[in-house]
Write a protein that holds these residues in place. Structure first.
Motif, PDB file in Angstrom:
ATOM      1  N   GLY A  92       0.882  -0.998  -0.038  1.00 52.42           N
ATOM      2  CA  GLY A  92       0.016   0.101  -0.033  1.00 52.42           C
ATOM      3  C   GLY A  92       0.743   1.358   0.103  1.00 52.42           C
ATOM      4  O   GLY A  92       2.041   1.177   0.199  1.00 52.42           O
ATOM      5  N   GLU A  93       0.251   2.393  -0.333  1.00 51.51           N
ATOM      6  CA  GLU A  93       0.730   3.656  -0.513  1.00 51.51           C
ATOM      7  C   GLU A  93       1.412   4.509   0.970  1.00 51.51           C
ATOM      8  O   GLU A  93       2.483   4.820   0.902  1.00 51.51           O
ATOM      9  N   SER A 411      -3.465  -0.124 -10.688  1.00 51.57           N
ATOM     10  CA  SER A 411      -4.242   0.899 -10.376  1.00 51.57           C
ATOM     11  C   SER A 411      -5.202   1.240 -11.529  1.00 51.57           C
ATOM     12  O   SER A 411      -6.336   1.809 -11.321  1.00 51.57           O
ATOM     13  N   GLU A 414      -8.287  -0.662 -10.439  1.00 52.22           N
ATOM     14  CA  GLU A 414      -9.252   0.221  -9.711  1.00 52.22           C
ATOM     15  C   GLU A 414      -9.843   1.348 -10.169  1.00 52.22           C
ATOM     16  O   GLU A 414     -11.277   1.541 -10.075  1.00 52.22           O
ATOM     17  N   GLN A 415      -9.254   2.164 -11.159  1.00 52.59           N
ATOM     18  CA  GLN A 415     -10.133   3.185 -11.777  1.00 52.59           C
ATOM     19  C   GLN A 415     -11.263   2.807 -12.599  1.00 52.59           C
ATOM     20  O   GLN A 415     -12.113   3.421 -12.732  1.00 52.59           O
ATOM     21  N   THR A 418     -14.090   1.816 -10.553  1.00 48.84           N
ATOM     22  CA  THR A 418     -14.839   2.678  -9.499  1.00 48.84           C
ATOM     23  C   THR A 418     -15.292   3.722 -10.269  1.00 48.84           C
ATOM     24  O   THR A 418     -16.136   4.797  -9.684  1.00 48.84           O
ATOM     25  N   ILE A 558     -14.103  -1.815  -3.548  1.00 48.00           N
ATOM     26  CA  ILE A 558     -13.560  -0.218  -4.078  1.00 48.00           C
ATOM     27  C   ILE A 558     -12.151  -0.122  -4.000  1.00 48.00           C
ATOM     28  O   ILE A 558     -11.834   0.592  -4.808  1.00 48.00           O
ATOM     29  N   ASN A 559     -11.522  -0.755  -2.987  1.00 50.18           N
ATOM     30  CA  ASN A 559      -9.996  -0.397  -3.096  1.00 50.18           C
ATOM     31  C   ASN A 559      -9.322  -1.868  -3.149  1.00 50.18           C
ATOM     32  O   ASN A 559      -9.866  -2.705  -2.366  1.00 50.18           O
ATOM     33  N   GLN A 561      -7.059  -2.898  -2.008  1.00 50.20           N
ATOM     34  CA  GLN A 561      -6.154  -3.317  -0.587  1.00 50.20           C
ATOM     35  C   GLN A 561      -7.223  -3.713   0.471  1.00 50.20           C
ATOM     36  O   GLN A 561      -6.786  -3.694   1.656  1.00 50.20           O
ATOM     37  N   ASP A 562      -8.372  -3.584   0.180  1.00 49.97           N
ATOM     38  CA  ASP A 562      -9.330  -3.439   1.312  1.00 49.97           C
ATOM     39  C   ASP A 562     -10.145  -4.823   1.533  1.00 49.97           C
ATOM     40  O   ASP A 562     -11.186  -5.057   2.193  1.00 49.97           O
ATOM     41  N   ARG A 567      -5.618  -6.541   4.884  1.00 43.32           N
ATOM     42  CA  ARG A 567      -5.585  -5.514   5.781  1.00 43.32           C
ATOM     43  C   ARG A 567      -4.744  -6.145   7.095  1.00 43.32           C
ATOM     44  O   ARG A 567      -4.178  -5.319   7.763  1.00 43.32           O
TER      45      ARG A 567
END
Length: 588
Positions: A92-93, A411, A414-415, A418, A558-559, A561-562, A567
């Motif tokens: 993650g970022e 990425s 994800e775009q 979403t 949505i994410n 990494q979610d 996590r």
């Protein structure tokens, strides 16, 4: 407290266990002993894991219950200290842009074209890892940060021949060496001895398998010196599994032993290898390895020996041996006339002397040994690299199947998921997948470095299924039809309720695409299609064909990494980051 000492260890088992359990608890890891096995006398194995993050787990083995638990806890520390639990995942970022990603003593090298940055590796290592000059600096970005803007992250290793400090990219370590050469111990020399022994074990194992070497049997009178090992072998024989113990030292040059088990019920063969300067320790490790995490009923998964030595020597077969020891071995291993004579080898001394002995053996082969020491968790651990000897995967994987190759894809996905049905994103993803040259069976979670939840549609998502959804998104119905058919065929054996529901959606897509591509008016078939696929799934399929919806059930995330599992891994990693931050002994 009773104190039990075993050869090769610098502390009593009871003391080691108590100290490691206390330290893990202090770090915030809640360890449970999930399962125990003791299928034959003097062969124990245990599976331990963190209750808050079950993806952090290890297996231990030994001749006693305490020895197995100490082994599992030691391996847990080694994998925490060397960050191995997290080696396959994007962190993650927040971590990617933190003060440090792996360790406070890491160095970052800016990507400036393809020239080699000063201070990154040395000439010999560049020649070894990039002999054809094909490896780009972008290919050396680490998986965990996925951050090419920050550069190439490299970790310091000390070359043992001259104590020179050398920075080696984390990407090379993760891609080629994986878990080989990692160890934790009561002392530095104990851990280093184990790590070097492991490197010898896997190097010699690969040679024996790939070259179909015939090994000499260990005489019965030699095995008889070790009554506990004899008891374990005798019980396996009584249960119907013929056991053969081989000297795998290749004429006394290497501290390695091989033990094979036949399963007459299915013709299978399991070859176990173990190494240590002490003959007794190597033999015991090899025998206990036979049944680590296995009961006697689990010994039916191994293939029969093969007369096709070319197939045995294939690198994919050697990789299978590293992963779970279920690869092929050659019948030549068992030839009566061995390629080497039996040598009654043994080296006994302090762990410092054992370490120096193994180091000298590698240096005699012309090998350089690089070591990184980790003491930030209080229990000493190390990672040992022996270029040319301890790699698990071939160096060409840096350019062909690098674990960071899907950095840009994450990425984009994800775009696309979403931001509505953005056809441009879908087209870019299709182009990216084509450029990656991955096959349709590739799991997306592995490609993206994600730890996905078992009940998520992402847990079974393959590239082929994603291509179906992407081609629906851009209106390429002929391509979408082919990938819908692939998805249905690939998942035809699914039995879970959730998977059957997803299959109904893809079968509905397939039927509607068939009618559309044939130019048939589907209105005539809608009543029966509704009965077949349900009104909900048929409407979802229609809306995907019309471009009103996209991504089916993938858009529920949505994410990327979610996921709960991901996590939990990140949270576990943050515990280690805190321990690294508070440790003052880093060489920087």
């Amino acid at each position: 407290m009773k104190h039990t000492y075993i050869p090769g260890k610098d502390e009593a088992l009871e003391v080691s266990i108590a100290i490691m359990q206390q330290r893990l608890n202090k770090l915030g890891f809640d360890i449970e002993e999930a399962s125990w096995l003791n299928p034959v006398p003097y062969v124990w194995s245990v599976h331990i894991r963190d209750r808050n993050c079950p993806a952090c787990f290890t297996n231990g083995k030994g001749a006693s219950k305490q020895a197995a638990l100490a082994s599992a806890l030691g391996e847990f520390f080694e994998r925490l200290a060397c960050n191995y639990f997290f080696a396959d995942f994007y962190m993650g970022e927040e971590i990617a842009n933190g003060e440090f990603v792996h360790y406070p003593n890491e160095k970052w090298f800016a990507i400036d074209g393809d020239k080699h940055p000063a201070g990154l590796m040395n000439a010999e290592l560049w020649d070894h890892y990039d002999p054809e000059g094909e490896v780009t600096l972008n290919q050396l970005v680490d998986m965990q940060s996925g951050n090419p803007e920050r550069g190439v992250c490299a970790l310091p290793f000390t070359r043992q021949s001259d104590q020179q400090l050398t920075y080696i990219p984390m990407n090379i370590i993760g891609n080629l060496y994986v878990s080989n050469g990692m160890s934790a111990g009561n002392t530095a020399t104990e851990a280093r001895t184990q790590a070097l022994s492991e490197c010898f074990e896997r190097y010699v194992k690969n040679r024996i398998i790939a070259e179909s070497i015939s090994l000499p049997e260990i005489p019965n009178e030699v095995i008889a010196r070790f009554p506990h090992i004899v008891s374990a072998i005798d019980e396996l024989e009584k249960q119907g599994f013929p056991i053969t113990c081989f000297d795998a030292s290749l004429g006394g040059d290497y501290p390695v032993i091989c033990v094979t088990l036949f399963n007459p019920d299915n013709g299978g063969c399991f070859a176990s290898f173990g190494a240590h300067p002490r003959f007794e320790v190597a033999l015991e490790r090899t025998v206990t390895e036979l049944l680590q995490g296995r009961s006697l009923k689990d010994l039916d998964i191994f293939p029969s020996p093969s007369f096709n030595n070319d197939e045995v020597a294939e690198h994919t077969n050697l990789e299978t041996h590293f992963i779970d020891s279920s690869g092929l071995v050659s019948w030549d291993l068992f030839k009566t006339d061995a390629d080497y004579d039996f040598v009654d080898w043994n080296f006994e001394g302090t762990t410092e002397q054992e370490y120096q002995h193994l180091l000298e053996q590698f240096h005699a082969l012309g090998a350089e040994v690089y070591i990184a020491d980790y003491a930030h968790l209080e229990t000493y651990a190390c990672r040992v690299l022996v270029p040319g000897f301890s790699e698990i995967y071939p160096i060409y994987e840096l350019t062909w199947v690098n674990n960071n190759r899907a950095m840009g894809l994450r990425s984009l996905l994800e775009q696309w998921l979403t931001q509505g049905n953005n056809i441009l994103f879908a087209q870019q993803i299709i182009a990216e997948i084509s450029q990656l040259d991955v096959d349709e069976f590739q799991p997306l979670d592995q490609l993206l470095g994600l730890a996905v939840d078992a009940n998520s549609p992402w847990s079974t998502l393959r590239v082929g299924e994603l291509l179906c959804l992407l081609n629906l998104s851009v209106g390429e119905h002929e391509e979408a039809f082919e990938w819908a058919q692939w998805t249905v065929d690939f998942n035809a054996g699914a039995i879970s309720k959730e998977q059957q529901q997803r299959l109904r959606f893809y079968r509905a897509v397939l039927a509607l695409l068939q009618l559309s591509l044939d130019g048939t008016n589907n209105a005539q078939y809608l009543p029966q299609l509704t009965r077949m696929f349900t009104a909900t799934d048929l409407e979802l399929a229609q809306n995907h064909l019309a471009g009103k919806l996209h991504g089916y059930d993938l858009i529920n995330v949505i994410n990327l990494q979610d996921f709960k599992k991901h996590r939990a891994l990140v949270n576990a990693y943050k515990k280690l980051q805190n321990a690294k931050q508070s440790y003052n002994g880093w060489l920087i």
